[in-house]
Design a protein around this motif. Sequence first.
Motif, PDB file in Angstrom:
ATOM      1  N   LEU A   1     -95.719 -20.132  50.089  1.00 33.25           N
ATOM      2  CA  LEU A   1     -95.907 -21.072  48.481  1.00 33.25           C
ATOM      3  C   LEU A   1     -96.521 -21.572  48.242  1.00 33.25           C
ATOM      4  O   LEU A   1     -97.228 -21.595  47.406  1.00 33.25           O
ATOM      5  CB  LEU A   1     -94.704 -22.366  49.368  1.00 33.25           C
ATOM      6  CG  LEU A   1     -94.056 -22.868  47.689  1.00 33.25           C
ATOM      7  CD1 LEU A   1     -93.079 -21.431  47.017  1.00 33.25           C
ATOM      8  CD2 LEU A   1     -93.160 -23.887  47.868  1.00 33.25           C
TER       9      LEU A   1
ATOM     10  N   SER B   1     -86.951 -18.023  42.915  1.00 36.56           N
ATOM     11  CA  SER B   1     -87.748 -17.319  42.641  1.00 36.56           C
ATOM     12  C   SER B   1     -88.064 -17.387  41.297  1.00 36.56           C
ATOM     13  O   SER B   1     -89.253 -16.576  41.052  1.00 36.56           O
ATOM     14  CB  SER B   1     -87.272 -16.694  43.580  1.00 36.56           C
ATOM     15  OG  SER B   1     -86.677 -15.851  43.276  1.00 36.56           O
TER      16      SER B   1
ATOM     17  N   LEU C   1     -91.080 -18.883  40.274  1.00 37.85           N
ATOM     18  CA  LEU C   1     -92.383 -19.346  40.671  1.00 37.85           C
ATOM     19  C   LEU C   1     -93.381 -18.388  39.623  1.00 37.85           C
ATOM     20  O   LEU C   1     -93.269 -17.404  39.429  1.00 37.85           O
ATOM     21  CB  LEU C   1     -92.258 -18.567  42.559  1.00 37.85           C
ATOM     22  CG  LEU C   1     -91.576 -19.750  43.116  1.00 37.85           C
ATOM     23  CD1 LEU C   1     -91.128 -18.525  44.568  1.00 37.85           C
ATOM     24  CD2 LEU C   1     -92.215 -20.795  42.968  1.00 37.85           C
TER      25      LEU C   1
ATOM     26  N   CYS D   1     -90.382 -23.334  53.695  1.00 36.30           N
ATOM     27  CA  CYS D   1     -91.373 -24.052  52.654  1.00 36.30           C
ATOM     28  C   CYS D   1     -90.449 -22.854  51.648  1.00 36.30           C
ATOM     29  O   CYS D   1     -90.387 -24.295  49.759  1.00 36.30           O
ATOM     30  CB  CYS D   1     -92.812 -23.809  52.299  1.00 36.30           C
ATOM     31  SG  CYS D   1     -93.230 -21.625  52.363  1.00 36.30           S
ATOM     32  N   PHE D   2     -89.756 -22.655  51.295  1.00 37.26           N
ATOM     33  CA  PHE D   2     -88.550 -21.913  49.799  1.00 37.26           C
ATOM     34  C   PHE D   2     -87.313 -22.629  49.922  1.00 37.26           C
ATOM     35  O   PHE D   2     -86.576 -21.473  49.313  1.00 37.26           O
ATOM     36  CB  PHE D   2     -88.749 -20.112  50.928  1.00 37.26           C
ATOM     37  CG  PHE D   2     -90.470 -19.321  49.834  1.00 37.26           C
ATOM     38  CD1 PHE D   2     -90.582 -19.327  48.719  1.00 37.26           C
ATOM     39  CD2 PHE D   2     -91.362 -19.460  51.098  1.00 37.26           C
ATOM     40  CE1 PHE D   2     -91.470 -18.558  48.525  1.00 37.26           C
ATOM     41  CE2 PHE D   2     -92.066 -18.466  50.675  1.00 37.26           C
ATOM     42  CZ  PHE D   2     -92.692 -18.382  48.917  1.00 37.26           C
TER      43      PHE D   2
ATOM     44  N   ILE E   1     -85.625 -22.990  47.041  1.00 40.67           N
ATOM     45  CA  ILE E   1     -86.866 -22.597  45.693  1.00 40.67           C
ATOM     46  C   ILE E   1     -85.794 -21.160  45.117  1.00 40.67           C
ATOM     47  O   ILE E   1     -85.429 -20.798  45.276  1.00 40.67           O
ATOM     48  CB  ILE E   1     -88.254 -22.442  46.474  1.00 40.67           C
ATOM     49  CG1 ILE E   1     -88.650 -23.452  46.880  1.00 40.67           C
ATOM     50  CG2 ILE E   1     -89.085 -21.787  45.127  1.00 40.67           C
ATOM     51  CD1 ILE E   1     -89.419 -24.606  46.362  1.00 40.67           C
TER      52      ILE E   1
ATOM     53  N   TYR F   1     -92.751 -13.157  46.005  1.00 39.51           N
ATOM     54  CA  TYR F   1     -92.941 -13.044  47.758  1.00 39.51           C
ATOM     55  C   TYR F   1     -92.026 -12.310  48.024  1.00 39.51           C
ATOM     56  O   TYR F   1     -91.078 -12.016  47.840  1.00 39.51           O
ATOM     57  CB  TYR F   1     -92.832 -14.045  48.248  1.00 39.51           C
ATOM     58  CG  TYR F   1     -93.081 -14.365  49.899  1.00 39.51           C
ATOM     59  CD1 TYR F   1     -93.791 -14.765  50.260  1.00 39.51           C
ATOM     60  CD2 TYR F   1     -91.842 -14.496  50.967  1.00 39.51           C
ATOM     61  CE1 TYR F   1     -93.974 -14.863  52.139  1.00 39.51           C
ATOM     62  CE2 TYR F   1     -92.355 -14.031  52.793  1.00 39.51           C
ATOM     63  CZ  TYR F   1     -93.273 -14.642  52.593  1.00 39.51           C
ATOM     64  OH  TYR F   1     -93.785 -14.891  54.154  1.00 39.51           O
TER      65      TYR F   1
END
Length: 483
Positions: free
Chosen positions: A350, A240, A243, A234-235, A238, A247
């Motif tokens: 996520l 970071s 966000l 799911c990352f 993305i 994570y």
Amino acid sequence: MLSSPHRGSGEAMQLSSKKKLHALSLAEKIQVLELLDESKMSQSEVARRFQVSQPQISRICKNKEKLLADWCSGTANRERKRKRESKYSSIDEALLCWYHIARAKAWDVTGPMLLHKAKELADIMGQDFVPSIGWLVRWKRRNNVGFGARHVLVPPLPPEPPSPGLMAQAQLPLSLKDFSPEDVFGCAAVPLLYRAVPGIMGACDRVQVLLCANSRGTEKRRVLVGGLQVAPTCFFGISSEALPASYHPNLGIPWSEWLAQFDKDMGQQGRQVALLLAAQVVEELAGLPGLYHVRLLPLSASSTTPPLPSSVVGAFKAYYRHRLLGKLAAIQSKRDGTSLTEARAGLTVLDALHMAAAAWAKVPPQLILSSFIQEGLAPGKTPLSLDRGSDMPPVPSGLSREDFLRFVDLEGEEPGPGVCKEETSTEDEESGRKEGFEPLPTKADALQALGTLRRWFECNSTSPELFEKFYDCEEVVERLCCL
């Protein structure tokens, strides 16, 4: 009747003949005292030599002891001609005393640090005072901070090197009284079954959430979520940095990196803060590099007081579970006949990261403040009755309050057995997952989604307040699409 021109010119001559005010510096005043003590010159003769009035020389003689004390202290600006007393002289003196101690300990004292300390001292003294940059400049000039050599502030012996480990730092004789409430932080690692529902929970649902806030509730650190999955699909794609939470691909908290970032942030703000930790955690941190702006205050191993009040943790979990139920209901409404098991299976780490950030933002500052006071971790009067219900989310429809509270604390139950597919999947499953990646959304997709969302609002009697929030979101998305 016109005045005589001769009379006017005579008055001008008298005014011009008056002596101009000539202020003497501290060094010149000491010379005046030396001349009067070592020679037979009169005060009038000394006044003529320094081009000042005789009463001014007389005032210097009256203040002889104070002038000599300023000269010998080494902290006064010897070239300054007038010494104006500060309106907040008690704060002035207290800050100078703290500055001497800080320099003796070889601390890197900065302007923001001095401003923060001055405000802290003013609050302790009960004075309504907000230090400004201008006040700090005048304070430095009054006390010769930054003028010439600071020989009186250098310790007689070289400072001892910082301790190589955090255990030595934790053993310093520090207490909560050494810090203002705004500079006392508590943190806790909270286990969370991020997509568990009553009767349906597995070992792979477990994550660890690190929460940290100061005792006034005015500052909340960025949430850190640690999970079992090393690289959740799911990352994919993305950023970071974009966000709302961090994570970490491990259930264990990366204390070294987290503390280093915390220390760096506090250093940039010129602050010295305390961080409450369980004694066991501090013992595990032995051997890590020292911290310069974050002081660890370990709680006794026998203490039942948590470093972050349990009521704060409970409120976070309540808001998280409330958001989780809302998301599951939305997923079920998307496709008729979707079971709760199918709905929860669609939630990702996520999603959990976003829900954790939203839940932490919902925890009220007043709840954090009252909880720290009640636990004895912050000064103040404990409220006679704390209405926890007002600080908690509403009970979702279809659940009683007792059922919802049990749902909030699901971590107290043992999760059922299960295999984490993303950790033990076969090569065929891995390849199939990679082929099943959703394409990354484009700018056109984002703008189309905005149009769809607005149309849905228009067709469902949305309130004007919600449209205002949508407009803010729409403006940000459109601006990002233009970059």
